[in-house]
Design an enzyme around this catalytic site. Structure first.
Site, PDB file in Angstrom:
ATOM      1  CG  HIS A  56      -2.108  -0.915   1.144  1.00  9.34           C
ATOM      2  ND1 HIS A  56      -1.986  -2.120   1.323  1.00  9.34           N
ATOM      3  CD2 HIS A  56      -3.461  -0.425   0.880  1.00  9.34           C
ATOM      4  CE1 HIS A  56      -3.157  -2.633   1.116  1.00  9.34           C
ATOM      5  NE2 HIS A  56      -4.155  -1.753   0.974  1.00  9.34           N
ATOM      6  CG  HIS A  97       2.361  -2.737   6.640  1.00  6.52           C
ATOM      7  ND1 HIS A  97       3.238  -3.960   6.121  1.00  6.52           N
ATOM      8  CD2 HIS A  97       1.447  -2.565   5.725  1.00  6.52           C
ATOM      9  CE1 HIS A  97       2.589  -4.078   4.819  1.00  6.52           C
ATOM     10  NE2 HIS A  97       1.499  -3.595   4.713  1.00  6.52           N
TER      11      HIS A  97
END
Length: 476
Positions: free
Chosen positions: A77, A128
């Site tokens: 992303h 993340h």
């Protein structure tokens, strides 16, 4: 699916810049950028196999369960969002761009805010860590810079050459797919990489061929640009083009995919019998099955038409999904190692505490003058010491002063730890989301299907629009 939803969002985010620049063919550039971001980040993920942040202790929030099946480093992303933002900002620096300085500033600020929101969102969702998003952002910046400065050079080489240049481009795509690392766990990153690699090849084939036809816009200063003007077409034709173009993609996919999954397995069995196949881990070889069954959710990039109503319903009733605990094999192994470390530290601390208590008791009795030393060693214990010090019976330790060896308690700490580890392993892997069964023919199928989608986007659909009177002007 989550990574590709992010990819689609990135593409939508750059549409305002493409509109203001007046260059709709920039969609080809953006597709190349997103494909490079997905492929390169997936390549590194499967090469290093670094998991996502451990949950628990972290609480992971995600709208897609399949996203947790992928590794965490680097963040796809972040790669896609930063690549789109950087490329858009570079486009807006063009002095020939015919927009006001105020509009230019607003678009630049929007690009920065967009990239920051995506990157920070990955941290907030717990998908993340900082290292993942920082390195993913750096990778995205490299991808954008490469496309901005080297992309035109590559396209000039592709469009100015003969068919051999297109074949060389295809061989490079196949080579990249072949050398894609095989992960330690069954990770779906490879599937997404293959899909986007196929799209790039389809764009190359269609762009090269249509640049040699009379359908292109010679005034666009780009070989494969197709003339497009909203004012000349009218919004009714624009909407018709969108519906027809998207419909063509779904029709192609609905026809090509089952056809290829039917005719390819026998061919693969022959190739396998000759010892020429290139098997890949976690993919069933053609000799191990008779046919490829119809599987649900077997495509992370473009869903089937029958799934669209359900997806729209999910969007209307969308709620934040909170997933706590391991969701992939990588997660489970990390959680298992985490529990083992905590358990060992706990046992080690208990052993240290017992030894310290035993030493304290020995020192205490050694300083009592009225008790013979030999008798003390034979009869006194830590239990007696605690009784003399007023400890309750529930706190008494069964370990004698002369033998502070916790490993002998309850069958041994090592045996106890092994039993607990096996219990944890069964518990953790029982909750892990399983990756669907994948078949060797799916790799070639995905390359052809998505290559066809790329071709439809740059050549098939424009030619169809021309023959249906949906183009800006008629040829001939």
């Amino acid at each position: 699916m989550s990574a590709n939803l992010g990819t689609h969002t990135c593409f939508m985010a750059v549409l305002p810049v493409m509109f203001w620049c007046g260059k709709p063919y920039l969609g080809r550039f953006m597709t190349n950028i997103l494909a490079a971001g997905v492929f390169s980040s997936g390549f590194v993920k499967d090469l290093l196999c670094l998991p996502r942040p451990l949950s628990p202790p972290l609480t992971r929030i995600t709208m897609s369960g399949s996203a947790a099946l992928e590794y965490g480093f680097p963040s796809t992303h972040s790669t896609n969002a930063v690549s789109v933002a950087v490329f858009s900002i570079l486009l807006l620096q063009d002095p020939e761009l015919s927009i006001s300085p105020q509009a230019r500033l607003y678009l630049q600020v929007a690009a920065y805010l967009y990239a920051c929101s995506i990157v920070m969102g990955r941290l907030y969702c717990g998908m993340h860590g900082f290292f993942d998003v920082v390195c993913g952002s750096l990778l995205g910046a490299v991808v954008a810079l490469a496309q901005f400065y080297l992309g035109p050079i590559r396209d000039e080489w592709l469009f100015s050459g003969e068919i051999k240049n297109v074949l060389i481009s295809g061989l490079i795509v196949l080579l990249l797919v072949r050398i894609h690392p095989e992960p330690a766990d069954n990770c779906p990153c490879f599937d997404d990489s293959v899909a986007f690699a196929g799209v790039v090849w389809g764009l190359d084939i269609g762009g090269w061929h249509i640049s040699r036809t009379q359908y292109v816009d010679t005034a666009a200063n780009y070989p494969s640009a197709i003339p497009f003007n909203v004012e000349q077409l009218g919004w009714s034709k624009v909407i018709a083009r969108i519906v027809l173009g998207v419909g063509s993609v779904f029709v192609w996919r609905a026809v090509a995919k089952p056809t290829l999954l039917t005719i390819l397995p026998p061919i693969f069995r022959v190739v396998e019998s000759l010892g020429l196949d290139l098997p890949r881990r976690y993919f069933k070889r053609a000799s191990e099955y008779q046919s490829v069954p119809d599987q649900k959710d077997d495509d992370n990039v473009i869903p089937s038409a029958r799934d669209i109503p359900q997806m729209l319903g999910n969007l209307r009733n969308r709620r934040r999904a909170v997933s706590i605990g391991p969701q992939s094999e990588a997660d489970a192994y990390e959680a298992l190692a985490y529990r083992q470390k905590r358990r060992r530290d706990s046992i080690k601390g208990a052993e240290t505490s017992l030894i310290a208590e035993s030493k304290l008791a020995n020192d205490y009795f050694a300083n009592l003058p009225d008790i013979p030393t030999q008798s003390r060693k034979r009869s006194l214990s830590l239990e007696e010491f605690r009784q003399q010090m007023g400890a309750s019976l529930s706190e008494l330790s069964p370990i004698a002063i002369g033998s502070p060896q916790p490993e002998k308690v309850n069958g041994g700490s090592e045996t106890f730890m092994k039993a607990e580890d096996e219990k944890d392993r069964s518990e953790l892997f029982a909750t892990v989301q399983k990756v669907r069964v994948r078949y060797d023919v799916e790799v070639v199928t995905k390359l052809i299907v998505y290559g066809g989608i790329g071709w439809i986007a740059v050549e098939g659909a424009p030619m169809l629009f021309h023959h249906l009177w949906l183009s800006t002007y008629r040829v001939g």
